[in-house]
Each structure stands twice: as C-alpha cells, then as structure tokens.
Write a protein that holds these residues in place. Structure first.
Motif, PDB file in Angstrom:
ATOM      1  N   ASP A  12      54.045   8.569  62.285  1.00 21.39           N
ATOM      2  CA  ASP A  12      54.395   7.158  62.413  1.00 21.39           C
ATOM      3  C   ASP A  12      55.805   6.983  62.970  1.00 21.39           C
ATOM      4  N   VAL A  13      56.742   7.748  62.461  1.00 24.41           N
ATOM      5  CA  VAL A  13      58.123   7.657  62.947  1.00 24.41           C
ATOM      6  C   VAL A  13      58.197   8.095  64.401  1.00 24.41           C
ATOM      7  N   MET A  14      57.488   9.147  64.758  1.00 21.81           N
ATOM      8  CA  MET A  14      57.502   9.630  66.151  1.00 21.81           C
ATOM      9  C   MET A  14      56.907   8.590  67.098  1.00 21.81           C
ATOM     10  N   LEU A  15      55.832   7.896  66.660  1.00 17.70           N
ATOM     11  CA  LEU A  15      55.230   6.854  67.495  1.00 17.70           C
ATOM     12  C   LEU A  15      56.181   5.674  67.673  1.00 17.70           C
ATOM     13  N   VAL A  16      56.861   5.293  66.601  1.00 17.80           N
ATOM     14  CA  VAL A  16      57.831   4.193  66.711  1.00 17.80           C
ATOM     15  C   VAL A  16      58.964   4.579  67.651  1.00 17.80           C
ATOM     16  N   LEU A  17      59.471   5.791  67.528  1.00 16.09           N
ATOM     17  CA  LEU A  17      60.530   6.250  68.430  1.00 16.09           C
ATOM     18  C   LEU A  17      60.051   6.307  69.883  1.00 16.09           C
ATOM     19  N   LEU A  18      58.821   6.742  70.099  1.00 15.53           N
ATOM     20  CA  LEU A  18      58.267   6.802  71.456  1.00 15.53           C
ATOM     21  C   LEU A  18      58.144   5.400  72.058  1.00 15.53           C
ATOM     22  N   ILE A  19      57.675   4.452  71.271  1.00 15.49           N
ATOM     23  CA  ILE A  19      57.544   3.076  71.767  1.00 15.49           C
ATOM     24  C   ILE A  19      58.922   2.489  72.070  1.00 15.49           C
ATOM     25  N   MET A  20      59.903   2.736  71.214  1.00 16.31           N
ATOM     26  CA  MET A  20      61.253   2.229  71.464  1.00 16.31           C
ATOM     27  C   MET A  20      61.852   2.868  72.709  1.00 16.31           C
ATOM     28  N   PHE A  21      61.594   4.143  72.927  1.00 16.11           N
ATOM     29  CA  PHE A  21      62.082   4.826  74.125  1.00 16.11           C
ATOM     30  C   PHE A  21      61.440   4.237  75.375  1.00 16.11           C
ATOM     31  N   THR A  61      62.992   0.758  76.131  1.00 21.44           N
ATOM     32  CA  THR A  61      64.390   0.746  76.564  1.00 21.44           C
ATOM     33  C   THR A  61      64.603   1.377  77.927  1.00 21.44           C
ATOM     34  N   ILE A  62      63.619   2.038  78.491  1.00 25.51           N
ATOM     35  CA  ILE A  62      63.767   2.607  79.841  1.00 25.51           C
ATOM     36  C   ILE A  62      63.848   1.465  80.841  1.00 25.51           C
ATOM     37  N   PRO A  63      64.842   1.478  81.723  1.00 24.34           N
ATOM     38  CA  PRO A  63      64.912   0.397  82.722  1.00 24.34           C
ATOM     39  C   PRO A  63      63.717   0.462  83.670  1.00 24.34           C
ATOM     40  N   VAL A  64      63.256  -0.705  84.032  1.00 24.93           N
ATOM     41  CA  VAL A  64      62.097  -0.789  84.913  1.00 24.93           C
ATOM     42  C   VAL A  64      62.512  -0.358  86.317  1.00 24.93           C
ATOM     43  N   GLN A  65      61.776   0.549  86.865  1.00 27.18           N
ATOM     44  CA  GLN A  65      62.054   1.031  88.219  1.00 27.18           C
ATOM     45  C   GLN A  65      61.322   0.149  89.213  1.00 27.18           C
ATOM     46  N   THR A  66      62.069  -0.589  90.000  1.00 26.27           N
ATOM     47  CA  THR A  66      61.446  -1.436  91.018  1.00 26.27           C
ATOM     48  C   THR A  66      61.773  -0.876  92.389  1.00 26.27           C
ATOM     49  N   HIS A  67      60.781  -0.831  93.204  1.00 24.71           N
ATOM     50  CA  HIS A  67      60.950  -0.375  94.575  1.00 24.71           C
ATOM     51  C   HIS A  67      60.675  -1.543  95.521  1.00 24.71           C
ATOM     52  N   ALA A  68      61.271  -2.665  95.217  1.00 22.54           N
ATOM     53  CA  ALA A  68      61.030  -3.868  96.016  1.00 22.54           C
ATOM     54  C   ALA A  68      62.116  -3.999  97.088  1.00 22.54           C
ATOM     55  N   VAL A  69      61.722  -4.553  98.198  1.00 15.92           N
ATOM     56  CA  VAL A  69      62.655  -4.857  99.270  1.00 15.92           C
ATOM     57  C   VAL A  69      62.901  -6.361  99.219  1.00 15.92           C
ATOM     58  N   LYS A  70      64.148  -6.744  99.069  1.00 17.30           N
ATOM     59  CA  LYS A  70      64.459  -8.164  98.977  1.00 17.30           C
ATOM     60  C   LYS A  70      64.527  -8.754 100.376  1.00 17.30           C
ATOM     61  N   VAL A  71      63.761  -9.809 100.590  1.00 12.61           N
ATOM     62  CA  VAL A  71      63.692 -10.481 101.884  1.00 12.61           C
ATOM     63  C   VAL A  71      63.970 -11.961 101.660  1.00 12.61           C
ATOM     64  N   ASP A  72      64.881 -12.509 102.434  1.00 11.92           N
ATOM     65  CA  ASP A  72      65.138 -13.939 102.380  1.00 11.92           C
ATOM     66  C   ASP A  72      64.207 -14.628 103.354  1.00 11.92           C
ATOM     67  N   LEU A  73      63.192 -15.274 102.824  1.00 12.87           N
ATOM     68  CA  LEU A  73      62.223 -15.977 103.652  1.00 12.87           C
ATOM     69  C   LEU A  73      62.747 -17.356 103.995  1.00 12.87           C
TER      70      LEU A  73
END
Length: 141
Positions: free
Chosen positions: A23-32, A35-47
């Motif tokens: 249970d503790v390992m699952l809670v730690l895994l979910i928290m990890f 907290t990982i920053p979302v990796q976005t591979h988006a190209v910003k375009v001003d339309l």
C-alpha cells in the motif's frame, strides 16, 4: 474465518505481512507519477485572429481599373459594375494618402464604355489618375 496460510496447528504466523508495504509503495508510486512534469512536444504557433471587418478590395498603394474588349469593368482583376466602382473610388479617397488609380482600357473596348467609366472617375474627384498601357497604341498613329 481467519486466514492461516494453510496451517491449523494454532501457532502464530512467522511471515511478514506485506500488505501495508505494498500500500505504501503504491501511494509513493502514484505521488511520483503525479509530480513528474508533463512532457509536451507542442509547437507554439500564433494563428491570425479572425477580423470582424471584411477585407477591403481597395489597395493602399495603387488600384487598377481595366476594361476588357467586351466592355466588362475590372477593379484589381475583380469584375464590378458602375455602383461598385463608385463605392471603391469613394473608399480609396478615404485613405490617406490617396492611392493611385491606374486606368487601362482594352484597345478593342467601345468608346462609350470607356467614356462612362472616365465620367464616374471624374465625378468621384479622383486626383491621382494615370493611364497605363498607352504603348499598345503607338503604332496606330
């Protein structure tokens, strides 16, 4: 009903209870994962934003009135009638500085059509008028 791992001799179990550890390992895994920053591979375009005003057919520098051999009048390659011509001329006079107006009749165009269009241009008080394509008449005289 107790779980005794298959033994009924009444002795206490000597195995470690791993349920709280999992249970503790699952809670730690979910928290990890959270907290990982979302990796976005988006190209910003001003339309470009849609404008509420329609695009004006009047150019800021120069406009061209052309009359073809059949008598059809064109404003910057768009066919127009006399009322639209007057509206475009009035719109061009509103601009500062006033755009040039290039007038080019076809050599085979009827004179009455050319004269009618020139009268509309004169009544609109256009001050920057130029005749283009005059070189096509040089061999006529």
């Amino acid at each position: 009903m107790a779980m005794s791992a298959g033994r009924d001799d009444g002795e206490p179990m000597m195995d470690m209870n791993t349920t709280p550890l999992i249970d503790v390992m699952l809670v730690l895994l979910i928290m990890f994962i959270i907290t990982i920053p979302v990796q976005t591979h988006a190209v910003k375009v001003d339309l470009p934003q849609p404008s509420t005003t329609p695009a004006s057919p009047v150019e800021p520098d120069k406009n061209k009135v052309y009359i073809d051999a059949q008598g059809q009048v064109f404003w910057n390659s768009m066919p127009i009638n006399d009322v639209q011509l007057r509206q475009y001329l009035d719109a061009s006079l509103q601009r500062s500085p006033e755009p040039e107006l290039h007038f080019q009749p076809d050599p085979a165009a009827r004179y009455d059509v050319v004269d009618r269009i020139l009268a509309i241009i004169k009544r609109a008080n256009v001050t920057k008028l130029g005749f283009v394509g005059n070189e096509q008449y040089r061999n006529d005289f």
